[in-house]
Design a protein around this motif. Structure first.
Motif, PDB file in Angstrom:
ATOM      1  N   LEU A 122     -16.523   8.897  -8.391  1.00 38.95           N
ATOM      2  CA  LEU A 122     -17.019  10.008  -9.206  1.00 38.95           C
ATOM      3  C   LEU A 122     -17.277   9.591 -10.642  1.00 38.95           C
ATOM      4  N   ALA A 123     -16.435   8.731 -11.195  1.00 38.71           N
ATOM      5  CA  ALA A 123     -16.598   8.339 -12.598  1.00 38.71           C
ATOM      6  C   ALA A 123     -17.941   7.650 -12.829  1.00 38.71           C
ATOM      7  N   GLU A 124     -18.472   6.970 -11.798  1.00 33.84           N
ATOM      8  CA  GLU A 124     -19.755   6.296 -11.937  1.00 33.84           C
ATOM      9  C   GLU A 124     -20.928   7.272 -11.883  1.00 33.84           C
ATOM     10  N   THR A 125     -20.647   8.499 -11.468  1.00 33.13           N
ATOM     11  CA  THR A 125     -21.692   9.516 -11.377  1.00 33.13           C
ATOM     12  C   THR A 125     -22.019  10.124 -12.733  1.00 33.13           C
ATOM     13  N   TYR A 126     -21.034  10.205 -13.607  1.00 35.26           N
ATOM     14  CA  TYR A 126     -21.230  10.920 -14.876  1.00 35.26           C
ATOM     15  C   TYR A 126     -22.373  10.364 -15.720  1.00 35.26           C
ATOM     16  N   PRO A 127     -22.487   9.033 -15.888  1.00 38.79           N
ATOM     17  CA  PRO A 127     -23.622   8.528 -16.681  1.00 38.79           C
ATOM     18  C   PRO A 127     -24.975   8.853 -16.048  1.00 38.79           C
ATOM     19  N   ILE A 128     -25.043   8.859 -14.708  1.00 33.45           N
ATOM     20  CA  ILE A 128     -26.295   9.192 -14.028  1.00 33.45           C
ATOM     21  C   ILE A 128     -26.665  10.644 -14.308  1.00 33.45           C
ATOM     22  N   LEU A 129     -25.699  11.545 -14.162  1.00 26.71           N
ATOM     23  CA  LEU A 129     -25.963  12.958 -14.423  1.00 26.71           C
ATOM     24  C   LEU A 129     -26.409  13.178 -15.864  1.00 26.71           C
ATOM     25  N   GLN A 130     -25.750  12.493 -16.797  1.00 27.31           N
ATOM     26  CA  GLN A 130     -26.106  12.638 -18.202  1.00 27.31           C
ATOM     27  C   GLN A 130     -27.530  12.154 -18.460  1.00 27.31           C
ATOM     28  N   LEU A 131     -27.891  11.046 -17.832  1.00 22.59           N
ATOM     29  CA  LEU A 131     -29.239  10.505 -18.021  1.00 22.59           C
ATOM     30  C   LEU A 131     -30.279  11.442 -17.430  1.00 22.59           C
ATOM     31  N   VAL A 132     -30.038  11.964 -16.234  1.00 26.72           N
ATOM     32  CA  VAL A 132     -30.983  12.887 -15.610  1.00 26.72           C
ATOM     33  C   VAL A 132     -31.156  14.134 -16.470  1.00 26.72           C
ATOM     34  N   GLU A 133     -30.060  14.640 -17.022  1.00 24.99           N
ATOM     35  CA  GLU A 133     -30.144  15.812 -17.900  1.00 24.99           C
ATOM     36  C   GLU A 133     -30.898  15.472 -19.181  1.00 24.99           C
ATOM     37  N   ASN A 134     -30.626  14.299 -19.747  1.00 21.51           N
ATOM     38  CA  ASN A 134     -31.328  13.889 -20.967  1.00 21.51           C
ATOM     39  C   ASN A 134     -32.827  13.765 -20.734  1.00 21.51           C
ATOM     40  N   LEU A 135     -33.211  13.427 -19.515  1.00 21.52           N
ATOM     41  CA  LEU A 135     -34.627  13.296 -19.171  1.00 21.52           C
ATOM     42  C   LEU A 135     -35.284  14.651 -18.929  1.00 21.52           C
ATOM     43  N   GLY A 136     -34.469  15.708 -18.929  1.00 24.86           N
ATOM     44  CA  GLY A 136     -35.014  17.051 -18.758  1.00 24.86           C
ATOM     45  C   GLY A 136     -35.373  17.406 -17.330  1.00 24.86           C
ATOM     46  N   LEU A 137     -34.791  16.695 -16.367  1.00 23.69           N
ATOM     47  CA  LEU A 137     -35.105  16.954 -14.969  1.00 23.69           C
ATOM     48  C   LEU A 137     -34.154  17.995 -14.367  1.00 23.69           C
ATOM     49  N   ARG A 138     -34.712  18.943 -13.630  1.00 24.00           N
ATOM     50  CA  ARG A 138     -33.873  19.797 -12.794  1.00 24.00           C
ATOM     51  C   ARG A 138     -33.418  18.955 -11.606  1.00 24.00           C
ATOM     52  N   TYR A 139     -32.211  19.240 -11.117  1.00 27.15           N
ATOM     53  CA  TYR A 139     -31.683  18.389 -10.064  1.00 27.15           C
ATOM     54  C   TYR A 139     -30.720  19.149  -9.156  1.00 27.15           C
ATOM     55  N   ALA A 140     -30.485  18.546  -8.006  1.00 30.24           N
ATOM     56  CA  ALA A 140     -29.441  18.991  -7.091  1.00 30.24           C
ATOM     57  C   ALA A 140     -28.516  17.809  -6.860  1.00 30.24           C
ATOM     58  N   VAL A 141     -27.257  18.095  -6.590  1.00 30.45           N
ATOM     59  CA  VAL A 141     -26.271  17.056  -6.308  1.00 30.45           C
ATOM     60  C   VAL A 141     -25.952  17.082  -4.826  1.00 30.45           C
ATOM     61  N   ALA A 142     -26.049  15.917  -4.183  1.00 37.82           N
ATOM     62  CA  ALA A 142     -25.743  15.788  -2.760  1.00 37.82           C
ATOM     63  C   ALA A 142     -24.565  14.840  -2.598  1.00 37.82           C
ATOM     64  N   ILE A 143     -23.451  15.345  -2.091  1.00 43.15           N
ATOM     65  CA  ILE A 143     -22.286  14.511  -1.832  1.00 43.15           C
ATOM     66  C   ILE A 143     -22.514  13.782  -0.513  1.00 43.15           C
ATOM     67  N   ASN A 144     -22.617  12.466  -0.588  1.00 43.83           N
ATOM     68  CA  ASN A 144     -22.849  11.661   0.609  1.00 43.83           C
ATOM     69  C   ASN A 144     -21.502  11.453   1.307  1.00 43.83           C
ATOM     70  N   ALA A 145     -21.377  11.927   2.516  1.00 46.55           N
ATOM     71  CA  ALA A 145     -20.091  11.956   3.228  1.00 46.55           C
ATOM     72  C   ALA A 145     -19.773  10.594   3.836  1.00 46.55           C
TER      73      ALA A 145
END
Length: 200
Positions: A122-145
């Motif tokens: 999970l900790a590796e996800t935070y920078p990705i989410l921050q970057l996607v938000e900074n880019l102004g993209l709407r997004y969905a999160v999919a937890i890969n099981a």
């Protein structure tokens, strides 16, 4: 390598005859399952830029996954007819921080992003989410099981990832075509209900 013409289009669904086309970014941390998802969904021979990991990159591409021997260094590309009149162009971005400029380039013209997450990282996800938000993209999160990954309640996941109530959070198995498609459908529904065109 030249990208399809749609790669640099405006971030909105385009009409091509009776079809609408949309560019979707598939993002996520290293080894989150992006290549598996794009390749599993694509109805054309997917473009892949996976390279074998070597000892030279051990310090930057470290993984404790015994079956992980390759990594994407540029992008994965696939195409999917989600319905009879909606075509998705899927651009999978590499997840390591050193490749974030590539992710930024691939985001140009994207309607939105599907962010894949492994709950073991999970900790590796935070920078990705921050970057996607900074880019102004709407997004969905999919937890890969992944097998053996902790199952965390949705509400707790929303808290630790600081997700807005309106951001879709779904579970999927990137190896399963139907499951991956359903994750994309959740994203598309979110995008089409939050665009100016949809409000008209």
């Amino acid at each position: 390598m030249s990208l399809p013409a749609f790669a640099n289009s405006e971030a909105s669904p385009k009409l091509r005859g009776d079809e609408r086309t949309a560019k979707i970014l598939v993002a996520g941390h290293f080894a989150a399952g992006k290549t598996t998802l794009v390749h599993g969904l694509s109805q054309i021979a997917p473009v892949s830029t996976e390279e074998v990991m070597t000892s030279a990159g051990a310090d930057v591409d470290y993984t404790d996954l015994p079956d992980k021997s390759k990594t994407t260094v540029a992008m994965d590309f696939g195409r999917l007819h989600l319905s009879h009149d909606l075509v998705l162009y899927l651009f999978g971005a590499p997840g390591q921080p050193r490749f974030f400029p590539v992710l930024e380039d691939l985001s140009i013209g994207a309607l939105g992003a599907l962010v894949l997450v492994d709950t073991r990282r999970l900790a590796e996800t935070y920078p990705i989410l921050q970057l996607v938000e900074n880019l102004g993209l709407r997004y969905a999160v999919a937890i890969n099981a992944f097998a053996g990954a902790p199952v965390i309640p949705d509400q707790r996941l929303r808290e630790v990832m600081a997700l807005d109530d309106g951001t879709p959070l779904v579970w999927c198995d990137a190896r399963d075509r139907d499951s991956s498609r359903d994750a994309l459908i959740a994203l598309i529904h979110h995008l089409l209900t939050h665009t100016p065109e949809a409000a008209r």
